[in-house]
Scaffold this active site. Structure first.
Site, PDB file in Angstrom:
ATOM      1  N   GLY A   1       2.945   0.002  12.638  1.00  0.00           N
ATOM      2  CA  GLY A   1       2.906  -0.235  11.187  1.00  0.00           C
ATOM      3  C   GLY A   1       3.961   0.599  10.471  1.00  0.00           C
TER       4      GLY A   1
ATOM      5  N   ALA B   1      17.966  10.912   8.126  1.00  0.00           N
ATOM      6  CA  ALA B   1      18.185  12.270   8.645  1.00  0.00           C
ATOM      7  C   ALA B   1      18.688  12.224  10.093  1.00  0.00           C
ATOM      8  CB  ALA B   1      16.895  13.077   8.550  1.00  0.00           C
ATOM      9  N   VAL B   2      18.150  11.292  10.883  1.00  0.00           N
ATOM     10  CA  VAL B   2      18.608  11.156  12.281  1.00  0.00           C
ATOM     11  C   VAL B   2      20.080  10.761  12.302  1.00  0.00           C
ATOM     12  CG1 VAL B   2      18.421   9.680  14.336  1.00  0.00           C
ATOM     13  CG2 VAL B   2      16.344  10.633  13.302  1.00  0.00           C
ATOM     14  N   VAL B   3      20.408   9.726  11.535  1.00  0.00           N
ATOM     15  CA  VAL B   3      21.786   9.206  11.567  1.00  0.00           C
ATOM     16  C   VAL B   3      22.778  10.262  11.083  1.00  0.00           C
ATOM     17  CG1 VAL B   3      23.336   7.462  10.561  1.00  0.00           C
ATOM     18  CG2 VAL B   3      21.065   6.789  11.391  1.00  0.00           C
ATOM     19  N   ARG B   4      22.440  10.911   9.977  1.00  0.00           N
ATOM     20  CA  ARG B   4      23.387  11.886   9.414  1.00  0.00           C
ATOM     21  C   ARG B   4      23.525  13.114  10.328  1.00  0.00           C
ATOM     22  NH1 ARG B   4      23.771  10.678   3.342  1.00  0.00           N
ATOM     23  NH2 ARG B   4      24.473   8.527   3.591  1.00  0.00           N
TER      24      ARG B   4
ATOM     25  N   ARG C   1       4.804  -4.823  16.355  1.00  0.00           N
ATOM     26  CA  ARG C   1       3.864  -4.399  17.398  1.00  0.00           C
ATOM     27  C   ARG C   1       4.201  -5.298  18.589  1.00  0.00           C
ATOM     28  NH1 ARG C   1       0.312  -1.201  14.548  1.00  0.00           N
ATOM     29  NH2 ARG C   1      -0.137  -1.810  12.412  1.00  0.00           N
TER      30      ARG C   1
ATOM     31  N   ASP D   1       0.654   6.704  17.705  1.00  0.00           N
ATOM     32  CA  ASP D   1       0.314   7.085  19.084  1.00  0.00           C
ATOM     33  C   ASP D   1       0.608   5.965  20.088  1.00  0.00           C
ATOM     34  OD1 ASP D   1      -2.009   5.926  17.651  1.00  0.00           O
ATOM     35  OD2 ASP D   1      -2.946   6.035  19.618  1.00  0.00           O
ATOM     36  N   GLY D   2       0.417   4.708  19.673  1.00  0.00           N
ATOM     37  CA  GLY D   2       0.710   3.578  20.567  1.00  0.00           C
ATOM     38  C   GLY D   2       2.191   3.556  20.911  1.00  0.00           C
TER      39      GLY D   2
ATOM     40  N   THR E   1       3.072   7.152  10.449  1.00  0.00           N
ATOM     41  CA  THR E   1       1.963   6.217  10.221  1.00  0.00           C
ATOM     42  C   THR E   1       1.157   6.728   9.034  1.00  0.00           C
ATOM     43  OG1 THR E   1      -0.220   5.488  11.004  1.00  0.00           O
ATOM     44  CG2 THR E   1       0.713   7.379  12.143  1.00  0.00           C
TER      45      THR E   1
ATOM     46  N   ASP F   1      -1.847   6.556   8.690  1.00  0.00           N
ATOM     47  CA  ASP F   1      -3.213   6.913   9.107  1.00  0.00           C
ATOM     48  C   ASP F   1      -3.426   8.409   9.373  1.00  0.00           C
ATOM     49  OD1 ASP F   1      -3.563   4.199   9.011  1.00  0.00           O
ATOM     50  OD2 ASP F   1      -3.557   3.898  11.182  1.00  0.00           O
TER      51      ASP F   1
ATOM     52  N   ASP G   1      -3.255  10.131  12.146  1.00  0.00           N
ATOM     53  CA  ASP G   1      -4.257  10.158  13.220  1.00  0.00           C
ATOM     54  C   ASP G   1      -3.652  10.422  14.594  1.00  0.00           C
ATOM     55  OD1 ASP G   1      -2.885   7.796  13.515  1.00  0.00           O
ATOM     56  OD2 ASP G   1      -4.657   6.570  13.869  1.00  0.00           O
TER      57      ASP G   1
ATOM     58  N   GLY H   1      -6.566   2.698   7.390  1.00  0.00           N
ATOM     59  CA  GLY H   1      -6.677   3.850   8.286  1.00  0.00           C
ATOM     60  C   GLY H   1      -7.235   3.468   9.637  1.00  0.00           C
ATOM     61  N   ARG H   2      -7.606   2.217   9.783  1.00  0.00           N
ATOM     62  CA  ARG H   2      -8.233   1.722  11.008  1.00  0.00           C
ATOM     63  C   ARG H   2      -9.358   2.674  11.419  1.00  0.00           C
ATOM     64  NH1 ARG H   2      -4.083  -0.801  14.908  1.00  0.00           N
ATOM     65  NH2 ARG H   2      -4.126  -2.430  13.357  1.00  0.00           N
TER      66      ARG H   2
ATOM     67  N   ALA I   1     -15.103  10.388  -5.757  1.00  0.00           N
ATOM     68  CA  ALA I   1     -15.957   9.253  -5.348  1.00  0.00           C
ATOM     69  C   ALA I   1     -17.396   9.714  -5.125  1.00  0.00           C
ATOM     70  CB  ALA I   1     -15.399   8.647  -4.067  1.00  0.00           C
TER      71      ALA I   1
ATOM     72  N   SER J   1     -21.523   4.113 -13.547  1.00  0.00           N
ATOM     73  CA  SER J   1     -20.670   3.475 -12.535  1.00  0.00           C
ATOM     74  C   SER J   1     -20.584   4.374 -11.311  1.00  0.00           C
ATOM     75  CB  SER J   1     -19.272   3.241 -13.102  1.00  0.00           C
ATOM     76  OG  SER J   1     -18.656   4.478 -13.402  1.00  0.00           O
TER      77      SER J   1
HETATM   78  O1  F6P Z   1      -1.785   1.881  11.502  1.00  0.00           O
HETATM   79  C1  F6P Z   1      -1.424   1.632  10.194  1.00  0.00           C
HETATM   80  C2  F6P Z   1      -2.241   0.526   9.605  1.00  0.00           C
HETATM   81  O2  F6P Z   1      -1.814   0.315   8.282  1.00  0.00           O
HETATM   82  C3  F6P Z   1      -3.754   0.738   9.650  1.00  0.00           C
HETATM   83  O3  F6P Z   1      -4.222   1.577   8.621  1.00  0.00           O
HETATM   84  C4  F6P Z   1      -4.238  -0.675   9.536  1.00  0.00           C
HETATM   85  O4  F6P Z   1      -5.522  -0.832  10.086  1.00  0.00           O
HETATM   86  C5  F6P Z   1      -3.225  -1.431  10.340  1.00  0.00           C
HETATM   87  O5  F6P Z   1      -2.040  -0.663  10.331  1.00  0.00           O
HETATM   88  C6  F6P Z   1      -2.906  -2.817   9.833  1.00  0.00           C
HETATM   89  O6  F6P Z   1      -1.995  -3.394  10.709  1.00  0.00           O
HETATM   90  P1  F6P Z   1      -1.196  -4.728  10.400  1.00  0.00           P
HETATM   91  O7  F6P Z   1      -0.215  -4.452   9.292  1.00  0.00           O
HETATM   92  O8  F6P Z   1      -0.510  -5.051  11.681  1.00  0.00           O
HETATM   93  O9  F6P Z   1      -2.209  -5.730   9.968  1.00  0.00           O
END
Ligand code: F6P
Length: 324
Positions: free
Chosen positions: A13, A24-27, A74, A105-106, A128, A130, A132, A173-174, A189, A218
């Site tokens: 994502g 930054a990498v390129v420069r 992906r 991580d993937g 990412t 997330d 995570d 955030g999956r 909240a 509310s």
């Molecule tokens: O990993 C980043 C993320 O935005 C997650 O928060 C979300 O669940 C997922 O990607 C959505 O993926 P896609 O854009 O492939 O639907």
């Protein structure tokens, strides 16, 4: 160690701040006399040979732009060994001697396979929304995504108050609840439903009714999305069917992935991009640029290939205490 030519790609994502890291990498590479090839659309583009030579002006005027100029994907094929071998052949044929991967991580697991199977030098930059990834306190894009979430919830609160309504606001955030927790604390909240916890509908209903009894008209409930987006609708139905409570659903979705990166994302991404190239020059790979105790450092790739949930208990307790 000297490299004459490196590649860079984004994978998984997209996240605000990826462009700052690419810049930054390129420069940094050009500053050190290293040629850079941009690989379009992640590992999928690599397998199709989608290359773009990068020069100083290819990364001009991108520091403020969300998304990634290299685009991303992906890639299911990457799971197969024969495609990874093909990718190494393609890179060698192109003259690319090392690869910088911006992703989650993937993507880092994919990078680890390149090193394990082919000893191809790799450095990862965590990107990412997330936040995570194990081994790092921070991933590029998180701060901007949180800020986008906060702005959205503030708006929802205006209308929730006007109409005396309860809202379930689902954030991305999956399986990580990092965005939900931070947005929840920062918007005051009434409840935050974490991705790994089973929803306690009775408690949720009690909390909403307790708030109403003390004059609140509310409520905002932040829902971490979990494995699939849309679970807020199930919660909405249970609240209605079992507790006769009306709640509106707002799913923020991909709005959180776009937008101009925050100061923090720009700064961390700039430091990480610079460090990734320096790390290759110094011969430290396979590695990942990480944030530890607030500082940008490098760490072994093997420490950054699983998911993690930071500050869980700490933030949860804070949110509960302040929303009493
Ligand atoms: O990993 C980043 C993320 O935005 C997650 O928060 C979300 O669940 C997922 O990607 C959505 O993926 P896609 O854009 O492939 O639907």
């Amino acid at each position: 160690m000297s490299f004459a030519h490196i590649g860079i790609l984004c994978s998984g994502g997209d996240a605000p701040g990826m462009n700052c890291a690419i810049r930054a990498v390129v420069r940094t590479a050009i500053y050190n006399g290293i040629k850079v090839t941009g690989i379009k659309r992640g590992y999928a583009g690599l397998l199709r040979g989608e290359f773009q030579p990068m020069n100083l002006s290819s990364v001009g005027n991108i520091i403020q732009r969300g998304g990634t100029i290299l685009q991303t994907s992906r890639c299911a094929e990457w799971q197969k060994k024969e495609f990874r071998a093909k990718a190494v052949d393609i890179m060698k044929h192109q003259g690319i001697e090392a690869l910088i991967i911006i992703g989650g991580d993937g993507s880092f697991n994919g990078a680890k396979a390149l090193w394990d199977e082919h000893r191809f030098p790799v450095v990862g930059i965590p990107g990412t929304i997330d936040n995570d990834i194990s081994g790092t306190e921070y991933t590029i894009g998180f701060d901007t995504a949180v800020q986008t979430g906060i702005e959205a919830v503030d708006r929802i609160r205006d209308t929730a108050h006007s109409h005396a309504r309860t809202f379930l606001v689902e954030v991305m955030g999956r399986n990580s609840s990092a965005i939900a927790l931070k947005v929840g604390v920062c918007t005051g909240a009434e409840n935050i439903l974490l991705s790994h916890e089973k929803v306690n509908h009775q408690k949720l209903s009690d909390d909403i009714q307790r708030g109403m009894a003390r004059g609140k008209d509310s409520s905002i409930i932040i829902v971490a999305e979990g494995p699939t987006a849309g679970r807020s609708y199930d919660i909405q139905h249970v609240l209605k069917d079992l507790f006769h409570l009306e709640a509106h659903v707002a799913i923020l979705g991909h709005i959180q992935r776009g937008g101009s990166p925050s100061a923090n994302d720009r700064f961390v991404a700039s430091q990480m991009g610079n460090m990734a190239v320096q790390t290759l020059i110094d011969g430290h790979f396979p590695t990942v640029t990480v944030v530890r105790a607030g500082k940008v450092l490098m760490a072994p790739l093997s420490e950054c290939i699983t998911k993690s949930d930071h500050n869980f208990v700490e933030y949860q307790k804070l949110a509960e205490t302040l929303s009493i």
